[in-house]
Write a protein that holds these residues in place. Structure first.
Motif, PDB file in Angstrom:
ATOM      1  N   THR A   5     -56.078 -10.092 -14.868  1.00 51.90           N
ATOM      2  CA  THR A   5     -55.269  -9.473 -13.865  1.00 51.90           C
ATOM      3  C   THR A   5     -55.383  -8.078 -13.757  1.00 51.90           C
ATOM      4  OG1 THR A   5     -53.428 -11.111 -14.370  1.00 51.90           O
ATOM      5  CG2 THR A   5     -52.925  -8.865 -13.572  1.00 51.90           C
ATOM      6  N   ALA A   6     -55.683  -7.212 -14.745  1.00 53.05           N
ATOM      7  CA  ALA A   6     -55.810  -5.825 -14.589  1.00 53.05           C
ATOM      8  C   ALA A   6     -57.229  -5.462 -13.888  1.00 53.05           C
ATOM      9  CB  ALA A   6     -56.216  -5.392 -16.041  1.00 53.05           C
ATOM     10  N   LYS A   7     -58.361  -6.463 -13.967  1.00 52.48           N
ATOM     11  CA  LYS A   7     -59.289  -6.195 -13.206  1.00 52.48           C
ATOM     12  C   LYS A   7     -59.416  -6.498 -11.710  1.00 52.48           C
ATOM     13  CE  LYS A   7     -62.818  -7.211 -16.918  1.00 52.48           C
ATOM     14  NZ  LYS A   7     -64.064  -8.081 -17.125  1.00 52.48           N
ATOM     15  N   THR A   8     -58.455  -7.481 -11.357  1.00 53.03           N
ATOM     16  CA  THR A   8     -58.362  -7.551 -10.050  1.00 53.03           C
ATOM     17  C   THR A   8     -57.148  -6.679  -9.494  1.00 53.03           C
ATOM     18  OG1 THR A   8     -58.376 -10.260 -10.457  1.00 53.03           O
ATOM     19  CG2 THR A   8     -57.338  -9.409  -8.529  1.00 53.03           C
ATOM     20  N   GLN A   9     -56.304  -6.018 -10.092  1.00 54.52           N
ATOM     21  CA  GLN A   9     -55.521  -5.139  -9.550  1.00 54.52           C
ATOM     22  C   GLN A   9     -56.381  -3.714  -9.492  1.00 54.52           C
ATOM     23  OE1 GLN A   9     -52.101  -4.782 -11.744  1.00 54.52           O
ATOM     24  NE2 GLN A   9     -51.404  -6.997 -11.148  1.00 54.52           N
TER      25      GLN A   9
ATOM     26  N   ILE B 174     -52.040   0.079 -14.785  1.00 51.93           N
ATOM     27  CA  ILE B 174     -53.291  -0.818 -15.046  1.00 51.93           C
ATOM     28  C   ILE B 174     -54.135  -0.212 -16.041  1.00 51.93           C
ATOM     29  CG2 ILE B 174     -55.496  -1.446 -13.745  1.00 51.93           C
ATOM     30  CD1 ILE B 174     -54.011  -1.368 -11.336  1.00 51.93           C
ATOM     31  N   GLY B 175     -54.179   1.294 -16.120  1.00 49.54           N
ATOM     32  CA  GLY B 175     -55.042   1.765 -17.492  1.00 49.54           C
ATOM     33  C   GLY B 175     -54.112   1.300 -18.883  1.00 49.54           C
ATOM     34  N   LYS B 176     -53.075   1.045 -18.604  1.00 52.31           N
ATOM     35  CA  LYS B 176     -52.177   0.915 -19.983  1.00 52.31           C
ATOM     36  C   LYS B 176     -52.671  -0.646 -20.281  1.00 52.31           C
ATOM     37  CE  LYS B 176     -47.639   0.665 -22.122  1.00 52.31           C
ATOM     38  NZ  LYS B 176     -46.453   0.908 -21.991  1.00 52.31           N
ATOM     39  N   MET B 177     -52.745  -1.357 -19.361  1.00 49.78           N
ATOM     40  CA  MET B 177     -52.870  -2.814 -19.449  1.00 49.78           C
ATOM     41  C   MET B 177     -54.377  -2.937 -20.187  1.00 49.78           C
ATOM     42  SD  MET B 177     -51.586  -4.531 -15.781  1.00 49.78           S
ATOM     43  CE  MET B 177     -52.253  -6.092 -16.266  1.00 49.78           C
ATOM     44  N   PHE B 178     -55.619  -1.984 -19.544  1.00 50.54           N
ATOM     45  CA  PHE B 178     -56.582  -2.101 -20.057  1.00 50.54           C
ATOM     46  C   PHE B 178     -56.607  -1.714 -21.347  1.00 50.54           C
ATOM     47  CE2 PHE B 178     -58.589  -2.003 -15.628  1.00 50.54           C
ATOM     48  CZ  PHE B 178     -59.367  -3.153 -15.781  1.00 50.54           C
ATOM     49  N   ASN B 179     -56.088  -0.767 -21.783  1.00 51.91           N
ATOM     50  CA  ASN B 179     -55.894  -0.003 -23.209  1.00 51.91           C
ATOM     51  C   ASN B 179     -55.549  -1.026 -24.390  1.00 51.91           C
ATOM     52  OD1 ASN B 179     -57.356   1.979 -22.434  1.00 51.91           O
ATOM     53  ND2 ASN B 179     -55.368   3.215 -22.058  1.00 51.91           N
ATOM     54  N   GLU B 180     -54.494  -1.716 -23.894  1.00 57.11           N
ATOM     55  CA  GLU B 180     -53.697  -2.827 -24.717  1.00 57.11           C
ATOM     56  C   GLU B 180     -54.643  -4.030 -25.057  1.00 57.11           C
ATOM     57  OE1 GLU B 180     -50.227  -4.067 -22.742  1.00 57.11           O
ATOM     58  OE2 GLU B 180     -49.237  -2.173 -23.261  1.00 57.11           O
ATOM     59  N   VAL B 181     -55.455  -4.480 -24.117  1.00 58.00           N
ATOM     60  CA  VAL B 181     -56.540  -5.608 -24.293  1.00 58.00           C
ATOM     61  C   VAL B 181     -57.463  -5.147 -25.446  1.00 58.00           C
ATOM     62  CG1 VAL B 181     -57.947  -7.144 -23.186  1.00 58.00           C
ATOM     63  CG2 VAL B 181     -55.766  -6.691 -22.244  1.00 58.00           C
TER      64      VAL B 181
ATOM     65  N   ASN C  24     -47.789  -3.472   4.424  1.00 57.80           N
ATOM     66  CA  ASN C  24     -47.980  -2.615   3.255  1.00 57.80           C
ATOM     67  C   ASN C  24     -47.320  -3.220   1.757  1.00 57.80           C
ATOM     68  OD1 ASN C  24     -49.177  -0.058   4.183  1.00 57.80           O
ATOM     69  ND2 ASN C  24     -47.170  -0.063   5.608  1.00 57.80           N
ATOM     70  N   SER C  25     -46.344  -4.064   1.948  1.00 56.53           N
ATOM     71  CA  SER C  25     -45.856  -4.511   0.821  1.00 56.53           C
ATOM     72  C   SER C  25     -46.946  -5.733   0.262  1.00 56.53           C
ATOM     73  CB  SER C  25     -44.534  -5.450   1.271  1.00 56.53           C
ATOM     74  OG  SER C  25     -44.045  -6.068  -0.011  1.00 56.53           O
ATOM     75  N   ALA C  26     -47.350  -6.310   1.148  1.00 52.44           N
ATOM     76  CA  ALA C  26     -48.275  -7.621   0.762  1.00 52.44           C
ATOM     77  C   ALA C  26     -49.390  -6.707   0.111  1.00 52.44           C
ATOM     78  CB  ALA C  26     -48.745  -8.171   1.772  1.00 52.44           C
ATOM     79  N   ILE C  27     -50.084  -5.367   0.772  1.00 54.11           N
ATOM     80  CA  ILE C  27     -51.320  -4.825   0.051  1.00 54.11           C
ATOM     81  C   ILE C  27     -50.821  -4.309  -1.416  1.00 54.11           C
ATOM     82  CG2 ILE C  27     -52.425  -2.763   0.255  1.00 54.11           C
ATOM     83  CD1 ILE C  27     -52.362  -3.226   3.230  1.00 54.11           C
ATOM     84  N   ALA C  28     -49.824  -3.708  -1.540  1.00 52.40           N
ATOM     85  CA  ALA C  28     -49.150  -3.239  -2.608  1.00 52.40           C
ATOM     86  C   ALA C  28     -49.145  -4.368  -3.783  1.00 52.40           C
ATOM     87  CB  ALA C  28     -47.937  -2.500  -2.544  1.00 52.40           C
ATOM     88  N   ARG C  29     -48.854  -5.436  -3.321  1.00 53.74           N
ATOM     89  CA  ARG C  29     -48.719  -6.761  -4.376  1.00 53.74           C
ATOM     90  C   ARG C  29     -50.351  -6.647  -4.816  1.00 53.74           C
ATOM     91  NH1 ARG C  29     -45.155  -8.782  -0.831  1.00 53.74           N
ATOM     92  NH2 ARG C  29     -46.467 -10.230   0.257  1.00 53.74           N
ATOM     93  N   THR C  30     -51.216  -6.730  -4.077  1.00 55.35           N
ATOM     94  CA  THR C  30     -52.457  -6.983  -4.652  1.00 55.35           C
ATOM     95  C   THR C  30     -52.921  -6.314  -5.828  1.00 55.35           C
ATOM     96  OG1 THR C  30     -53.702  -5.429  -3.143  1.00 55.35           O
ATOM     97  CG2 THR C  30     -53.424  -7.590  -2.481  1.00 55.35           C
ATOM     98  N   PHE C  31     -52.077  -4.998  -6.041  1.00 52.58           N
ATOM     99  CA  PHE C  31     -52.434  -4.055  -7.145  1.00 52.58           C
ATOM    100  C   PHE C  31     -51.266  -3.802  -8.301  1.00 52.58           C
ATOM    101  CE2 PHE C  31     -52.055  -1.168  -3.787  1.00 52.58           C
ATOM    102  CZ  PHE C  31     -50.935  -0.272  -4.144  1.00 52.58           C
ATOM    103  N   GLY C  32     -50.534  -4.848  -7.849  1.00 48.16           N
ATOM    104  CA  GLY C  32     -49.225  -5.127  -8.776  1.00 48.16           C
ATOM    105  C   GLY C  32     -48.123  -4.208  -8.658  1.00 48.16           C
TER     106      GLY C  32
END
Length: 591
Positions: free
Chosen positions: A420-424, A305-312, A279-287
Motif C-alpha cells: 500500500t505504501a509503495k502504491t501511494q 507514507i514515510g511513517k508506513m515505510f519506516n514501521e515496516v 480531485n478527491s479521487a486523485i487524493a484517494r490514490t495516495f491515501g
C-alpha cells in the motif's frame, strides 16, 4: 317475551343470512328449531324454541379476515377454472353473436340473453354440465363482495392466459392477465350498461404493462459511445465522478455545452462539483481524503507514507536462507553465461555487496538496509536503472530475489502495508509537479495524463492503475474543449448579441430576444448537465455493447399481452353477459 311467530321469523332470517354455514352443527341446530317451530304445537314449540334458539354471536375480526381471504381465493380459482373450461363455448357464443348480427340485417329478431345462455355449445351450457356432473363447487363460490368480484374476473383472465403461455413468457403474460382482469372489472363497474366496456377494459388493462415496459425500456441516446469509451466513463462514475451528457456526446455537443456554460449568469456548479470529485479521487490514490490537492495535503501524505515505510522496515529482517543464496547464485551463473565479462562483473559486484551486508549482520539484513538498497538512489535501484538493457535485466532479477526474501520473512500485515505504501508513494510522486500549477488545488485533467505516462513507462500494457484510469477519463471527458471562437460558439453568442464582446448584448433592442435565447440555453445546459441522464447513457451503451439491451419489440409485447388479456376478453364477450342477464351487444344497422 318473544312469541313463537317471532322466533320462527328470527330463525328463518338467521338461516338465510348464514347459508354458507350449511351442514355445520350450529346451522343444523337452528334448522331443527325452525322445523320444530313450524310443525310442533304452539306451547311445545315455544318451550323448545326458548330452550334451543341459539344466541346470535358476532364473528371475530380474525374470522372475518379468514372468511374474506377464503372467498377471494375461492373466486379467483373458480374464475380460472370457469374460463379455461368454458373458453371453447365462449368462442362459440361469439360466433353465434356474429350470426345473430348478420341475421338482424335481414329482418330477424335479435336473440335474447336467455337464448344465448341456452346455446347447446355455448359457455353457459358448459357451466351447467360442470355443475350437474362434477359439482357446483368446481366453479367456486358466488362472488358477493367487490373484492371477490375482482378476484373472479382476474381469475377468468389468468386461467386461460397461463394455459396458453409458453414457460419463457409466463411472467409478462401473467402480469398482462392480472392487469386485464382488473381493467375489465373496473370498466364494467364504471359502465354497467355497456356490454362492450368489460371487453375493452380487459384488453386495455392487458396491454398497459407492455406500454409501461416500453416507456421504461425506451432507448436512451448514447451519443455514439463505443464500448471502450463507455467502460472508461463507467470507471469514472465508479470513482464517484459524475459524467454529464454534455461530456460524452459528439464534439459539437461538447462545444455547445462548453459554450452555453460560459454565457452570462449560467453558473458553473456542475463543473465545480465535478472538479472536487476528480480531485478527491486523485487524493484517494495516495491515501488522502481531500477535494483539493494543496501543498498541505501533499505534506500530510508524505509524512504518513514515510511513517508506513519506516514501521515496516523497523519491524522486519531478512535471513540469508538457502533459497536466497541459491537464487542469487542462479542469477550470477546466468549473467556469467549470457553477458560480456564487463557486464557480468557489474552484476557480480552487486551480488557480492548484498552478501557482505548479510555477513555483517550475522546472516541477517535489517529492513532499513534492505530499504537503502532498493529505494531511489540506492545501489541496487541505480543498477536497475542502467542504460545497458542487459545489466538492467539481471539487476532486476537480483531485485526480485531480495524482494521475495523480504516478503518471505515479513508478516502478512507488513507485506500488505508495504504494498500500500509503495502504491501511494508512486501516485504522490506522479502528481507532485502538478500541485504548484493547480489553481485552488484543482489538478488539471489535461496535464495529468502526460505526467502519468512519463512516470509509468508500462502504461500501454498496465493501464497505469487507478491513477491512469483517472488521467485517461479526465483527458476524455473533463478537460475543456479547445478554441474560443468556433462556429458553434459564435452562433450561440451571436444569438445574444455578445459575439463581439463588450456590452452589446445589453442593448435595449436585444434584451427581449436575448432573454428568450438565454432561457432556452439554460434549459439545454440543464439537460446536458443531468447526472442521471449521463449515467443512463453510459449504462445503455454498455448494455448494447454486451448485446444485453432490452429492446421494445412491438410484436413480442403484443403477443405477450394478447396471451394474457385476449382469452379473458373473449370469455367475457362470448358469454354475452348472460350471467348478469344483460342484453347482448347490439351493433348499429347500416344506413
Amino acid at each position: 317475551m318473544a312469541t313463537n311467530e317471532e322466533r320462527l321469523a328470527a330463525s328463518a332470517a338467521w338461516l338465510r343470512a348464514n347459508k354458507d354455514k350449511a351442514n355445520t352443527p350450529e346451522f343444523n341446530r337452528v334448522a331443527q328449531v325452525y322445523k320444530t317451530l313450524r310443525t310442533a304445537p304452539v306451547t311445545q314449540a315455544a318451550t323448545q324454541a326458548g330452550a334451543q334458539m341459539p344466541t346470535p354471536q358476532q364473528p371475530s375480526m380474525l374470522q372475518n379476515l379468514a372468511d374474506g381471504a377464503s372467498g377471494i381465493a375461492g373466486n379467483f380459482a373458480g374464475g380460472a377454472v370457469d374460463a379455461i373450461l368454458t373458453l371453447p363455448g365462449a368462442v362459440n357464443d361469439l360466433m353465434l353473436m356474429g350470426v345473430d348480427q348478420v341475421a338482424q340485417q335481414f329482418g330477424a329478431k335479435p336473440m335474447t340473453a336467455e337464448q344465448f345462455a341456452q346455446n347447446p355449445f355455448g359457455a353457459e351450457t358448459t357451466r351447467g354440465m360442470l355443475r350437474d356432473y362434477v359439482g357446483p363447487e368446481i366453479l367456486g363460490p358466488e362472488a358477493k363482495t367487490t373484492a371477490e368480484k375482482y378476484a373472479r374476473r382476474v381469475g377468468e383472465f389468468v386461467g386461460p392466459g397461463a394455459a396458453f403461455a409458453p414457460l419463457n413468457a409466463m411472467r409478462p403474460v401473467l402480469t398482462a392477465s392480472v392487469a386485464g382482469g382488473v381493467g375489465s372489472r373496473a370498466a364494467q363497474d364504471a359502465f354497467p350498461d355497456s356490454a362492450l366496456a368489460p371487453v375493452l377494459g380487459g384488453l386495455a388493462g392487458g396491454f398497459a404493462p407492455s406500454a409501461i415496459s416500453a416507456a421504461r425500456n425506451a432507448r436512451v441516446p448514447t451519443a455514439g459511445m463505443n464500448v471502450e469509451t463507455a467502460k472508461l466513463a463507467q470507471q469514472m462514475i465508479d470513482e464517484g465522478i459524475d459524467i454529464l451528457p454534455g461530456q460524452v456526446g459528439s464534439k459539437a455537443a461538447k462545444i455547445a455545452y462548453d459554450a452555453v456554460s460560459k454565457l452570462p449568469f449560467m453558473g458553473d456548479k456542475a463543473r465545480q462539483a465535478q472538479a472536487k470529485q476528480f480531485n478527491s479521487a486523485i487524493a484517494r490514490t495516495f491515501g488522502e481524503q481531500a477535494d483539493s490537492i494543496t501543498p498541505e495535503v501533499m505534506t500530510r501524505a508524505k509524512d504518513r507514507i514515510g511513517k508506513m515505510f519506516n514501521e515496516v522496515f523497523d519491524n522486519n529482517t531478512i535471513n540469508a536462507d538457502k533459497q536466497l543464496l541459491d537464487d542469487l547464485a542462479d542469477v550470477q551463473l546466468r549473467a556469467t553465461n549470457n553477458l560480456t565479462d564487463a557486464q557480468a562483473n557489474d552484476v557480480g559486484k552487486m551480488i557480492s555487496t548484498i552478501l557482505n551486508e548479510f555477513n555483517k549482520g550475522g546472516g541477517t539484513m535489517k529492513g532499513r538496509v534492505y530499504s537503502a538498497f532498493t529505494n531511489k538512489g540506492g545501489a541496487l535501484q541505480n543498477l536497475t536503472s542502467s542504460a545497458d538493457p542487459n545489466i538492467k535485466f539481471y539487476a532486476g532479477k537480483v531485485r526480485d530475489v531480495i524482494d521475495d526474501a523480504f516478503t518471505r520473512f515479513a508478516s502478512a500485515d507488513d507485506v500488505a502495508k508495504l504494498g500500500t505504501a509503495k502504491t501511494q508513494y508512486r501516485a504522490m510522486k506522479t502528481i507532485q509537479d502538478l500541485v504548484p500549477k493547480a489553481a485552488d488545488g484543482n489538478i488539471s485533467p489535461a496535464l495529468l495524463l502526460g505526467k502519468v505516462m512519463s512516470n509509468d513507462k508500462n502504461m500501454a500494457y498496465s493501464g497505469g492503475g487507478k491513477l491512469g484510469t483517472l488521467a485517461r477519463g479526465g483527458q476524455r471527458f473533463l478537460k475543456e474543449v479547445g478554441g474560443s471562437q468556433t462556429p458553434e460558439r459564435t452562433a450561440i453568442y451571436g444569438a445574444l448579441g455578445a459575439a463581439g464582446g463588450g456590452t452589446a448584448w445589453m442593448a435595449p433592442q436585444v434584451i427581449a430576444p436575448a432573454a428568450a435565447v438565454w432561457g432556452g440555453s439554460k434549459l439545454i445546459k440543464s439537460l446536458l448537465e443531468s447526472k442521471k441522464l449521463g449515467a443512463r447513457m453510459v449504462a445503455g451503451a454498455l448494455r448494447r455493447a454486451n448485446g444485453n439491451v432490452r429492446k421494445f419489440d412491438p410484436k413480442v409485447m403484443a403477443a405477450q399481452a394478447a396471451r394474457g388479456s385476449a382469452p379473458g376478453s373473449i370469455g367475457v364477450a362470448g358469454r354475452g353477459q348472460s350471467l348478469e342477464r344483460r342484453p347482448p351487444l347490439a351493433l348499429p344497422r347500416p344506413e
